[in-house]
Scaffold this motif. Structure first.
Motif, PDB file in Angstrom:
ATOM      1  N   PRO A 162       7.108 -41.481 -31.871  1.00 27.75           N
ATOM      2  CA  PRO A 162       8.414 -41.264 -31.239  1.00 27.75           C
ATOM      3  C   PRO A 162       9.145 -40.046 -31.798  1.00 27.75           C
ATOM      4  N   THR A 163       8.975 -39.785 -33.093  1.00 29.08           N
ATOM      5  CA  THR A 163       9.637 -38.629 -33.703  1.00 29.08           C
ATOM      6  C   THR A 163       9.106 -37.328 -33.117  1.00 29.08           C
ATOM      7  N   SER A 164       7.794 -37.235 -32.935  1.00 31.65           N
ATOM      8  CA  SER A 164       7.193 -36.040 -32.344  1.00 31.65           C
ATOM      9  C   SER A 164       7.644 -35.862 -30.895  1.00 31.65           C
ATOM     10  N   ILE A 165       7.701 -36.956 -30.169  1.00 36.34           N
ATOM     11  CA  ILE A 165       8.136 -36.901 -28.778  1.00 36.34           C
ATOM     12  C   ILE A 165       9.589 -36.436 -28.700  1.00 36.34           C
ATOM     13  N   LYS A 166      10.427 -37.004 -29.555  1.00 41.73           N
ATOM     14  CA  LYS A 166      11.842 -36.610 -29.591  1.00 41.73           C
ATOM     15  C   LYS A 166      11.974 -35.122 -29.855  1.00 41.73           C
ATOM     16  N   ARG A 167      11.262 -34.620 -30.847  1.00 42.70           N
ATOM     17  CA  ARG A 167      11.365 -33.211 -31.220  1.00 42.70           C
ATOM     18  C   ARG A 167      10.960 -32.298 -30.065  1.00 42.70           C
ATOM     19  N   ASN A 168       9.893 -32.632 -29.385  1.00 41.12           N
ATOM     20  CA  ASN A 168       9.421 -31.807 -28.274  1.00 41.12           C
ATOM     21  C   ASN A 168      10.408 -31.797 -27.111  1.00 41.12           C
ATOM     22  N   ILE A 169      11.028 -32.927 -26.839  1.00 40.32           N
ATOM     23  CA  ILE A 169      12.010 -32.987 -25.748  1.00 40.32           C
ATOM     24  C   ILE A 169      13.247 -32.168 -26.095  1.00 40.32           C
ATOM     25  N   ILE A 170      13.727 -32.287 -27.332  1.00 39.12           N
ATOM     26  CA  ILE A 170      14.902 -31.525 -27.756  1.00 39.12           C
ATOM     27  C   ILE A 170      14.617 -30.025 -27.707  1.00 39.12           C
ATOM     28  N   ARG A 229      -1.993 -36.798 -23.105  1.00 39.73           N
ATOM     29  CA  ARG A 229      -3.350 -37.299 -22.900  1.00 39.73           C
ATOM     30  C   ARG A 229      -4.199 -37.194 -24.156  1.00 39.73           C
ATOM     31  N   ALA A 230      -4.010 -36.115 -24.917  1.00 37.22           N
ATOM     32  CA  ALA A 230      -4.844 -35.901 -26.108  1.00 37.22           C
ATOM     33  C   ALA A 230      -4.590 -36.932 -27.190  1.00 37.22           C
ATOM     34  N   VAL A 231      -3.423 -37.552 -27.180  1.00 35.76           N
ATOM     35  CA  VAL A 231      -3.086 -38.547 -28.224  1.00 35.76           C
ATOM     36  C   VAL A 231      -3.018 -39.959 -27.650  1.00 35.76           C
ATOM     37  N   GLY A 232      -3.440 -40.126 -26.403  1.00 31.92           N
ATOM     38  CA  GLY A 232      -3.430 -41.461 -25.796  1.00 31.92           C
ATOM     39  C   GLY A 232      -2.035 -42.034 -25.670  1.00 31.92           C
ATOM     40  N   LEU A 233      -1.088 -41.214 -25.245  1.00 34.98           N
ATOM     41  CA  LEU A 233       0.315 -41.630 -25.180  1.00 34.98           C
ATOM     42  C   LEU A 233       0.501 -42.849 -24.276  1.00 34.98           C
ATOM     43  N   SER A 234       1.220 -43.836 -24.808  1.00 37.65           N
ATOM     44  CA  SER A 234       1.518 -45.034 -24.027  1.00 37.65           C
ATOM     45  C   SER A 234       2.917 -44.927 -23.435  1.00 37.65           C
ATOM     46  N   GLU A 235       3.161 -45.717 -22.416  1.00 36.34           N
ATOM     47  CA  GLU A 235       4.484 -45.715 -21.788  1.00 36.34           C
ATOM     48  C   GLU A 235       5.552 -46.191 -22.760  1.00 36.34           C
ATOM     49  N   GLU A 236       5.197 -47.171 -23.584  1.00 38.14           N
ATOM     50  CA  GLU A 236       6.173 -47.712 -24.536  1.00 38.14           C
ATOM     51  C   GLU A 236       6.607 -46.655 -25.547  1.00 38.14           C
ATOM     52  N   LYS A 237       5.658 -45.895 -26.084  1.00 32.96           N
ATOM     53  CA  LYS A 237       6.006 -44.848 -27.048  1.00 32.96           C
ATOM     54  C   LYS A 237       6.764 -43.710 -26.377  1.00 32.96           C
ATOM     55  N   LYS A 262       4.864 -29.164 -22.821  1.00 31.64           N
ATOM     56  CA  LYS A 262       4.648 -29.515 -24.216  1.00 31.64           C
ATOM     57  C   LYS A 262       3.394 -30.374 -24.315  1.00 31.64           C
ATOM     58  N   ASN A 263       2.495 -29.977 -25.211  1.00 36.59           N
ATOM     59  CA  ASN A 263       1.268 -30.742 -25.431  1.00 36.59           C
ATOM     60  C   ASN A 263       1.368 -31.428 -26.784  1.00 36.59           C
ATOM     61  N   LEU A 264       1.369 -32.744 -26.767  1.00 39.40           N
ATOM     62  CA  LEU A 264       1.562 -33.499 -28.001  1.00 39.40           C
ATOM     63  C   LEU A 264       0.355 -33.423 -28.933  1.00 39.40           C
ATOM     64  N   LYS A 265       0.640 -33.198 -30.214  1.00 39.52           N
ATOM     65  CA  LYS A 265      -0.392 -33.272 -31.255  1.00 39.52           C
ATOM     66  C   LYS A 265      -0.258 -34.578 -32.023  1.00 39.52           C
ATOM     67  N   SER A 266       0.842 -35.266 -31.782  1.00 43.10           N
ATOM     68  CA  SER A 266       1.076 -36.581 -32.373  1.00 43.10           C
ATOM     69  C   SER A 266       1.838 -37.422 -31.360  1.00 43.10           C
TER      70      SER A 266
END
Length: 245
Positions: A171-179, A198-206, A164-168
């Motif tokens: 946390p909501t986007s991350i949740k949706r992609n994992i589900i 990487r494209a959205v600068g994802l942090s460990e906290e998010k 999954k490559n995040l476009k946002s």
């Protein structure tokens, strides 16, 4: 849930939010019936059409390693060394043939319907010393085929893995992609997901917040979760969270 890194170094364990054999029956021994002839009938029951009773198979074994013949005899999918073995589609340890990198002689990762990000994700995993092989796309019957088979060492039989490559990076986007990934790999006996942020600068906290939301929703609605979720963070590091019910 145990949180750890694909590289050495323990991470804090995130807590999920709390939103509120095949076992064929053996037929009784067949008794000879009177047929009005001097010789008894030699007709076999359907499950004995080959003269051999089907072997019992374990329900824990990936579904892709098994198929059924018309005679009802369990037949295993190709294994390493077979001419028809596909490292992306079939489970099996590569052992001495194991090589880290992306094995994609047919350039499946470059297909128009897959985008450019899948190869980038695969190449990042290969930097960890892993073997990554693409799975051929098959959308028949609405069954989405996960992107790759990933092996992390020579004796690894392979894990079906969705990219999954995040476009946002919310946390909501991350949740949706994992589900979504959990549903996809769940249809293939389970597997992992790699969330490339990487494209959205994802942090460990998010990443952790999004994961907690996904795990909470999955428990609440009895949805499938990937066995392990690998996050490629904005700094190119990989963080792993293993799902524990």
């Amino acid at each position: 849930m145990d949180l750890d890194s694909a590289k050495p170094g323990p991470l804090k364990e995130p807590e999920a939010e709390d939103p509120s054999s095949f076992e064929a029956q053996e037929a009784n021994d067949t008794s000879l019936r009177e047929t009005g002839r001097d010789e008894p009938s030699t007709e076999l029951r359907p499950d004995d059409a080959s003269g051999i009773k089907p072997e019992r198979t374990s329900t824990s074994e990936p579904a892709e390693t098994q198929s059924e013949t018309r005679a009802g005899v369990a037949e295993h999918a190709p294994i390493p060394g077979d001419a028809s073995f596909d490292p992306g589609m079939h489970h099996g340890a590569l052992k001495e043939k194991y090589r880290s990198g992306v094995e994609d002689p047919r350039r499946l990762f470059d297909a128009e319907d897959r985008g450019k990000t899948e190869r980038q994700t695969a190449e990042r995993l290969a930097q960890e010393g892993w073997h990554v092989a693409p799975r051929e796309a098959d959308h028949a019957g609405g069954k989405s085929n996960p992107d790759a088979m990933v092996r992390r060492y020579p004796e690894d039989k392979g894990t079906v893995t969705e990219f999954k490559n995040l476009k946002s990076g919310t946390p909501t986007s991350i949740k949706r992609n994992i589900i979504e990934a959990g549903d996809q790999v769940g249809k293939h006996g389970g597997g992992d997901v790699v969330i490339d942020g990487r494209a959205v600068g994802l942090s460990e906290e998010k990443a952790e917040r999004g994961y907690r939301r996904a795990a909470g929703q999955a428990k609440s609605h009895r949805q499938a979760m990937p066995a392990s979720t690998y996050f490629i963070l904005g700094d190119n590091e990989i963080k792993k969270i293993e799902y524990k019910e």
